[in-house]
Scaffold this motif. Sequence first.
Motif, PDB file in Angstrom:
ATOM      1  N   THR A  38     -17.161  16.590 -10.445  1.00 23.90           N
ATOM      2  CA  THR A  38     -17.623  15.231 -10.158  1.00 23.90           C
ATOM      3  C   THR A  38     -16.533  14.207 -10.448  1.00 23.90           C
ATOM      4  O   THR A  38     -16.296  13.288  -9.658  1.00 23.90           O
ATOM      5  CB  THR A  38     -18.885  14.906 -10.982  1.00 23.90           C
ATOM      6  N   MET A  39     -15.837  14.375 -11.561  1.00 21.41           N
ATOM      7  CA  MET A  39     -14.761  13.450 -11.917  1.00 21.41           C
ATOM      8  C   MET A  39     -13.648  13.501 -10.879  1.00 21.41           C
ATOM      9  O   MET A  39     -13.151  12.460 -10.443  1.00 21.41           O
ATOM     10  CB  MET A  39     -14.211  13.791 -13.311  1.00 21.41           C
ATOM     11  N   TYR A  40     -13.265  14.709 -10.482  1.00 17.65           N
ATOM     12  CA  TYR A  40     -12.172  14.832  -9.514  1.00 17.65           C
ATOM     13  C   TYR A  40     -12.573  14.325  -8.129  1.00 17.65           C
ATOM     14  O   TYR A  40     -11.750  13.743  -7.422  1.00 17.65           O
ATOM     15  CB  TYR A  40     -11.636  16.263  -9.463  1.00 17.65           C
ATOM     16  N   LEU A  41     -13.819  14.512  -7.732  1.00 17.42           N
ATOM     17  CA  LEU A  41     -14.279  13.978  -6.446  1.00 17.42           C
ATOM     18  C   LEU A  41     -14.286  12.450  -6.469  1.00 17.42           C
ATOM     19  O   LEU A  41     -13.831  11.805  -5.510  1.00 17.42           O
ATOM     20  CB  LEU A  41     -15.672  14.516  -6.105  1.00 17.42           C
ATOM     21  N   ALA A  42     -14.786  11.867  -7.564  1.00 14.52           N
ATOM     22  CA  ALA A  42     -14.816  10.405  -7.685  1.00 14.52           C
ATOM     23  C   ALA A  42     -13.393   9.846  -7.718  1.00 14.52           C
ATOM     24  O   ALA A  42     -13.089   8.838  -7.064  1.00 14.52           O
ATOM     25  CB  ALA A  42     -15.583   9.993  -8.938  1.00 14.52           C
ATOM     26  N   MET A  43     -12.524  10.504  -8.460  1.00 12.28           N
ATOM     27  CA  MET A  43     -11.130  10.060  -8.548  1.00 12.28           C
ATOM     28  C   MET A  43     -10.450  10.161  -7.185  1.00 12.28           C
ATOM     29  O   MET A  43      -9.711   9.256  -6.788  1.00 12.28           O
ATOM     30  CB  MET A  43     -10.391  10.903  -9.588  1.00 12.28           C
ATOM     31  N   PHE A  44     -10.698  11.257  -6.465  1.00 16.48           N
ATOM     32  CA  PHE A  44     -10.120  11.440  -5.134  1.00 16.48           C
ATOM     33  C   PHE A  44     -10.559  10.312  -4.200  1.00 16.48           C
ATOM     34  O   PHE A  44      -9.728   9.721  -3.502  1.00 16.48           O
ATOM     35  CB  PHE A  44     -10.513  12.806  -4.561  1.00 16.48           C
ATOM     36  N   LEU A  45     -11.851  10.009  -4.200  1.00 18.36           N
ATOM     37  CA  LEU A  45     -12.358   8.930  -3.345  1.00 18.36           C
ATOM     38  C   LEU A  45     -11.707   7.595  -3.719  1.00 18.36           C
ATOM     39  O   LEU A  45     -11.266   6.838  -2.846  1.00 18.36           O
ATOM     40  CB  LEU A  45     -13.878   8.832  -3.439  1.00 18.36           C
ATOM     41  N   GLY A  46     -11.615   7.312  -5.009  1.00 14.51           N
ATOM     42  CA  GLY A  46     -10.982   6.077  -5.463  1.00 14.51           C
ATOM     43  C   GLY A  46      -9.530   5.991  -5.050  1.00 14.51           C
ATOM     44  O   GLY A  46      -9.056   4.939  -4.592  1.00 14.51           O
ATOM     45  N   VAL A  47      -8.803   7.086  -5.174  1.00 11.98           N
ATOM     46  CA  VAL A  47      -7.387   7.109  -4.813  1.00 11.98           C
ATOM     47  C   VAL A  47      -7.209   6.935  -3.309  1.00 11.98           C
ATOM     48  O   VAL A  47      -6.296   6.228  -2.864  1.00 11.98           O
ATOM     49  CB  VAL A  47      -6.723   8.410  -5.333  1.00 11.98           C
ATOM     50  N   VAL A  48      -8.068   7.538  -2.520  1.00 10.53           N
ATOM     51  CA  VAL A  48      -7.990   7.356  -1.064  1.00 10.53           C
ATOM     52  C   VAL A  48      -8.243   5.887  -0.708  1.00 10.53           C
ATOM     53  O   VAL A  48      -7.555   5.324   0.150  1.00 10.53           O
ATOM     54  CB  VAL A  48      -8.972   8.298  -0.328  1.00 10.53           C
ATOM     55  N   LEU A  49      -9.193   5.259  -1.383  1.00  7.17           N
ATOM     56  CA  LEU A  49      -9.445   3.837  -1.132  1.00  7.17           C
ATOM     57  C   LEU A  49      -8.240   2.983  -1.543  1.00  7.17           C
ATOM     58  O   LEU A  49      -7.871   2.039  -0.832  1.00  7.17           O
ATOM     59  CB  LEU A  49     -10.710   3.379  -1.860  1.00  7.17           C
ATOM     60  N   TRP A  50      -7.603   3.309  -2.681  1.00  8.97           N
ATOM     61  CA  TRP A  50      -6.376   2.605  -3.077  1.00  8.97           C
ATOM     62  C   TRP A  50      -5.264   2.834  -2.055  1.00  8.97           C
ATOM     63  O   TRP A  50      -4.475   1.932  -1.779  1.00  8.97           O
ATOM     64  CB  TRP A  50      -5.893   3.064  -4.458  1.00  8.97           C
ATOM     65  N   LEU A  51      -5.199   4.032  -1.498  1.00 11.37           N
ATOM     66  CA  LEU A  51      -4.203   4.335  -0.471  1.00 11.37           C
ATOM     67  C   LEU A  51      -4.414   3.438   0.755  1.00 11.37           C
ATOM     68  O   LEU A  51      -3.469   2.847   1.276  1.00 11.37           O
ATOM     69  CB  LEU A  51      -4.273   5.811  -0.075  1.00 11.37           C
ATOM     70  N   ILE A  52      -5.644   3.316   1.184  1.00 14.37           N
ATOM     71  CA  ILE A  52      -5.958   2.448   2.323  1.00 14.37           C
ATOM     72  C   ILE A  52      -5.591   1.002   1.999  1.00 14.37           C
ATOM     73  O   ILE A  52      -4.998   0.290   2.824  1.00 14.37           O
ATOM     74  CB  ILE A  52      -7.448   2.583   2.710  1.00 14.37           C
ATOM     75  N   TYR A  53      -5.908   0.576   0.796  1.00 13.28           N
ATOM     76  CA  TYR A  53      -5.563  -0.771   0.338  1.00 13.28           C
ATOM     77  C   TYR A  53      -4.049  -0.975   0.359  1.00 13.28           C
ATOM     78  O   TYR A  53      -3.553  -2.004   0.839  1.00 13.28           O
ATOM     79  CB  TYR A  53      -6.116  -0.957  -1.079  1.00 13.28           C
ATOM     80  N   GLY A  54      -3.313  -0.004  -0.139  1.00 10.03           N
ATOM     81  CA  GLY A  54      -1.850  -0.078  -0.150  1.00 10.03           C
ATOM     82  C   GLY A  54      -1.269  -0.129   1.248  1.00 10.03           C
ATOM     83  O   GLY A  54      -0.300  -0.858   1.504  1.00 10.03           O
TER      84      GLY A  54
END
Length: 84
Positions: A38-54
């Motif tokens: 669960t932690m890694y899935l949530a972190m992955f989603l957050g990082v992908v969103l930061w990637l889109i933001y970047g």
Amino acid sequence: MEHIEIMGMVAAVLTTASFVPQVRKTWIEKSTKDISLTMYLAMFLGVVLWLIYGIYYESVPMILANFITAVLLLVMIVLKLKYK
């Protein structure tokens, strides 16, 4: 390169590199019993969103860090599913 961009690159390297020891350990030991999917899935989603933001703001440090971190997190998720 501006000082703030250099600081961003240093932050990107440090935060991204922090995942490498866990990926390496999991890869070698082939054990993920103490890893939270669960932690890694949530972190992955957050990082992908930061990637889109970047990408939107054309921030090279954010793009590089979040792309590499997303790959490392994806490896961990695959290992978790494979070795659970």
